[in-house]
Design an enzyme around this catalytic site. Sequence first.
Site, PDB file in Angstrom:
ATOM      1  N   VAL A 321       0.866  -1.175   0.000  1.00  0.00           N
ATOM      2  CA  VAL A 321       0.000   0.000   0.000  1.00  0.00           C
ATOM      3  C   VAL A 321       0.903   1.226   0.000  1.00  0.00           C
ATOM      4  O   VAL A 321       1.933   1.257   0.684  1.00  0.00           O
ATOM      5  CB  VAL A 321      -0.973  -0.006   1.197  1.00  0.00           C
ATOM      6  N   GLU A 322       0.547   2.242  -0.779  1.00  0.00           N
ATOM      7  CA  GLU A 322       1.476   3.320  -1.074  1.00  0.00           C
ATOM      8  C   GLU A 322       1.932   4.126   0.130  1.00  0.00           C
ATOM      9  O   GLU A 322       2.939   4.836   0.053  1.00  0.00           O
ATOM     10  CB  GLU A 322       0.906   4.262  -2.146  1.00  0.00           C
ATOM     11  N   ALA A 323       1.232   4.041   1.240  1.00  0.00           N
ATOM     12  CA  ALA A 323       1.689   4.744   2.446  1.00  0.00           C
ATOM     13  C   ALA A 323       3.025   4.219   2.935  1.00  0.00           C
ATOM     14  O   ALA A 323       3.712   4.894   3.710  1.00  0.00           O
ATOM     15  CB  ALA A 323       0.650   4.607   3.556  1.00  0.00           C
ATOM     16  N   GLY A 324       3.413   2.995   2.497  1.00  0.00           N
ATOM     17  CA  GLY A 324       4.702   2.449   2.887  1.00  0.00           C
ATOM     18  C   GLY A 324       4.648   1.030   3.415  1.00  0.00           C
ATOM     19  O   GLY A 324       5.678   0.440   3.733  1.00  0.00           O
TER      20      GLY A 324
END
EC number: 2.8.3.8
Length: 507
Positions: A321-324
């Site tokens: 997920v792009e948040a990390g």
Amino acid sequence: MKHQIITAKEAANLIPDGAAIAANGFVMAAVADELYYALEQRFLETGAPKDLSLLSVTSVGDGADRGLNRLAHKGLVKRLVAGHINLMPKLQQMIFSEDIEAYNLPQGVIAQLLRDTAAKRPGLVTHIGLDTFVDPRLSGGRLNSRSTDELNEIVNIDGKDYIRYKPIEKMDFAFLRGTRADRNGNISMEKEAAIVDALAMAQACHALGGKVLVQVEEIVDDIPPHEVFVPGILVDYVIVTQDMQYHPQTAACDYNPAYSGQTRAPEGAMPILPPGPRRIIALRSLKELQEGGVINLGIGMPEGIAAVAAEKGISDFTLTVEAGGIGGTPLSGVEFGSTLNPHAIIYQHQLFDFYHGGGLNQAFLGLAESDPQGNINVSKFGPRIAGCGGFICITQATPLLYFIGTFTAKGLDVEVKDGKLHIIKEGSIKKFKKDIEQLTFSAKRARELGQKVMFITERCVLEVTDGGLMLTEVAPGIDVEKDIIANMEFRPLISENLKEMDADIFE
């Protein structure tokens, strides 16, 4: 000591008129909400500060009142630059009513721009954003008539066009959140579900001569060096939260150690996806997952894939997920951006480096509206300005793309009976239109890059071809003319080898 320990109210009093504030966080993960509350209260009581400029890589809010939504007062905010806006509805309304100027740039671009600004590089040069609404030859990411600044430009290098996103020019304050601070001002983030861009934002703020404010749970004597996420040399003020309602781990959870990797939740912790269009779409999408693949799941409908994969014990792939967050199971709704049982949590700009470099094998993203060529809009619908988020970054760098969602919207009701799909009530909004409002995904560019692009709905599957969208699969029980083409504003190509969707999806 460089840093000072102050209250949230004292921090709010530091902010002058016209200040530029950078806000770290992803939805409500890692959001310094007590600082926003204190700043709002000061404005409501005194009318100051005025004309603030806000920068956020993502939606810093819960879709209602928290986070940057607290600052959505006429006169308090003058300008917003953000990667995603959907969970900041109060600021959305101010954009639509032209009370503020606003710019929407790709989420990964802003994250990387923080890093490049910190190093005082001349901006970020990248292919991300070409042939979409953030391309300066289109709107350059400007969201209303008040927004006249040019934040990017086309440059040509070795005969190829790129976009140069100009460096951030002003950042007077950075609002960050951590778990603990020590006597040297070092910040740990062990209880955070995402660390987002804390370090890059602090470095950029420091490079621009601004002040870094960090909200924490407690102050301790020492934090082991490997647990430090933001070093004290970058921290100016530490605020110990006085009320934990302003320090939740996510928008829906005060604290779950399995979100931050401090414990592991048992198998079966994910809820079962109930019958309906969402489950059908998730099951059909599951058939596309590559063994051993590294995959991104977007917000909304794609979240269901994680649920059915967990239910069926399928785990031979890695979700991100792009948040990390890497590995584990991405969470949904207002907890999107966080992960249950993550294998790793890294800085957001680092994960976008991986994405932009082609690290993903597949991406499953939401389907809002499409035109006959397969161009997609997921970012703007009249007064609703969702923003592109990581959508452009992911779709312009991943070889296999799947846009998933219901065939129509608003009121759709379906039933599966005797292995067939029946439309009980059709949705009142058509998603397949002659024209789309904003270009978030370019089918032309996808073809140039050689990407495979598939649309998965509850009743059919379509694919992008050189001639436009082509119908390739139909659910059992569905009439092509009555249930599909009659609910489109155009007639798609129809494959000569039109197949029926697998029966086990409808069991």
